[in-house]
Motif scaffolding. Structure first.
Motif, short mmCIF file in Angstrom:
data_model
loop_
_atom_site.label_atom_id
_atom_site.label_comp_id
_atom_site.label_asym_id
_atom_site.label_seq_id
_atom_site.Cartn_x
_atom_site.Cartn_y
_atom_site.Cartn_z
N LEU A 107 88.55 -111.80 -32.86
CA LEU A 107 89.00 -111.10 -31.83
C LEU A 107 88.39 -111.54 -30.33
N ARG A 108 87.27 -111.82 -30.53
CA ARG A 108 86.64 -112.54 -29.19
C ARG A 108 87.27 -113.88 -28.87
N LEU A 109 87.85 -114.51 -29.72
CA LEU A 109 88.56 -115.85 -29.45
C LEU A 109 89.90 -115.49 -29.01
N GLY A 110 90.60 -114.40 -28.93
CA GLY A 110 91.81 -114.07 -28.28
C GLY A 110 92.84 -113.50 -29.15
N PHE A 111 92.57 -113.64 -30.42
CA PHE A 111 93.38 -113.46 -31.44
C PHE A 111 93.76 -111.98 -31.53
N ALA A 112 94.92 -111.49 -31.53
CA ALA A 112 95.39 -110.05 -31.69
C ALA A 112 95.18 -109.36 -32.96
N PRO A 113 94.55 -108.14 -33.15
CA PRO A 113 94.20 -107.69 -34.26
C PRO A 113 95.39 -107.84 -35.53
N TRP A 114 96.56 -107.99 -35.14
CA TRP A 114 97.67 -108.07 -36.15
C TRP A 114 97.49 -109.59 -36.46
N GLN A 115 97.15 -110.52 -35.60
CA GLN A 115 97.23 -112.07 -36.15
C GLN A 115 95.71 -112.03 -37.03
N GLY A 159 93.07 -106.13 -21.45
CA GLY A 159 91.84 -106.54 -20.83
C GLY A 159 90.63 -107.11 -21.33
N ARG A 160 90.67 -107.06 -22.68
CA ARG A 160 89.52 -107.67 -23.32
C ARG A 160 89.14 -109.03 -23.13
N PRO A 161 87.85 -109.46 -22.71
CA PRO A 161 87.49 -110.75 -22.28
C PRO A 161 87.49 -111.68 -23.68
#
Length: 312
Positions: free
Chosen positions: A103-111, A84-86
């Protein structure tokens, strides 16, 4: 003995029991207090790290983690609110972007962790296409991010910014060590050529050039191109590149030279030199080579090839 008498204590005994009970309660309370404080401190420290990665957004509170998910330390990566993160798209340099921006660009934490590890090992994103090689990046995700990728010039290869003339400085050819070979229709004058000119003939290197030059000095000059074949192993295909132009061989006086001087010439061996010296001693000076025809050491062939190099 009835039940009332069993629980009857004297006043001194009651005070001792009350004191022990109070001590036990205090010990239990202190133990629970320190246990909760240690767990809360550990969770608070980890929460601080996770909040930096997630921008302060969490999907479950501390109570939910304890009740439904067991130990936080062993399952902490299961509680990021990634769905759900924008997403806030903006230009970014994958070589410099921090975890919050990624993270704000849509990368997952593990990425994000994968990107950090790659950069820590000296990895560099040199083209936007390099972002597509990040583990787990999908085609849709890459196409979304592609217009926003900006690679700083600081991370480009220096060779791309240097002119070809600066990158590849052509050194002048060493004409002495590597002379340009002559064309098939060109000729080299054999008696006037030095070793540098001789090496211009195809198939003639430094070794052959020295042998040609030194043999010509011993002879006193070439009078025929075929004399090159007298050099052992000489390549016949090189003969067509030479020419004899007005030969002037150096002559030797057979009446004045000693035995050792005579035998230095390639066409006079020791026995022939001795025969000449004996003839001069017994019959006087020589007037022509025909006088040597009666000697066994001088065949017609030997006299013919010696003729250009003698005088009397």
């Amino acid at each position: 003995m009835n039940l009332k008498e069993f629980f009857y204590f004297r006043k001194s005994d009651s005070r001792v029991l009350l004191f022990l009970f109070t001590i036990a309660v205090i010990v239990v309370a202190v133990m629970m207090l320190f246990d909760n404080r240690g767990e809360t401190t550990a969770l608070t420290a980890q929460d601080s790290i996770d909040n930096q990665m997630l921008g302060g957004k969490r999907s479950a509170d501390y109570g939910d983690r304890r009740k439904g998910h067991g130990s936080y330390s062993s399952n902490r990566y299961l509680h990021y609110a990634t769905e759900g993160r924008p997403i806030a798209l903006a230009p970014f340099d994958p070589n410099r972007a921090d975890s919050t921006q990624l993270l704000r660009l849509g990368f997952a934490p593990w990425q994000v962790r994968s990107i950090y590890r790659y950069r820590a090992k000296g990895g560099v994103f040199r083209t936007p296409e390099d972002v597509a090689h990040i583990y787990g990046v999908t085609k849709e995700q890459y196409e979304t991010l592609r217009p926003y990728i900006r690679i700083s010039d600081d991370y480009q290869l220096a060779a791309h910014y240097v002119a070809p003339s600066e990158r590849y400085v052509k050194t002048p050819r060493d004409s002495v060590k590597y002379p340009v070979k002559v064309a098939p229709n060109e000729k080299i004058v054999l008696n006037t050529a030095d070793t540098t000119q001789l090496k211009r003939v195809p198939g003639i290197g430094s070794g052959w050039a020295r042998q040609i030059f030194n043999y010509g000095k011993l002879l006193g000059g070439y009078v025929d191109i075929a004399q090159l074949t007298e050099i052992e192993g000489f390549p016949d295909e090189a003969l067509s590149y030479f020419v004899i132009d007005h030969p002037h061989p150096q002559k030797m006086n057979l009446n004045k030279l000693s035995l050792n001087q005579l035998r230095r010439h390639p066409y006079i061996n020791f026995y022939q030199a001795r025969a000449i010296c004996d003839y001069r001693r017994l019959k006087g000076p020589l007037q022509s080579l025909s006088q040597l025809r009666l000697l066994n050491d001088f065949t017609p062939t030997a006299i013919e090839r010696l003729q250009p190099y003698v005088e009397f």
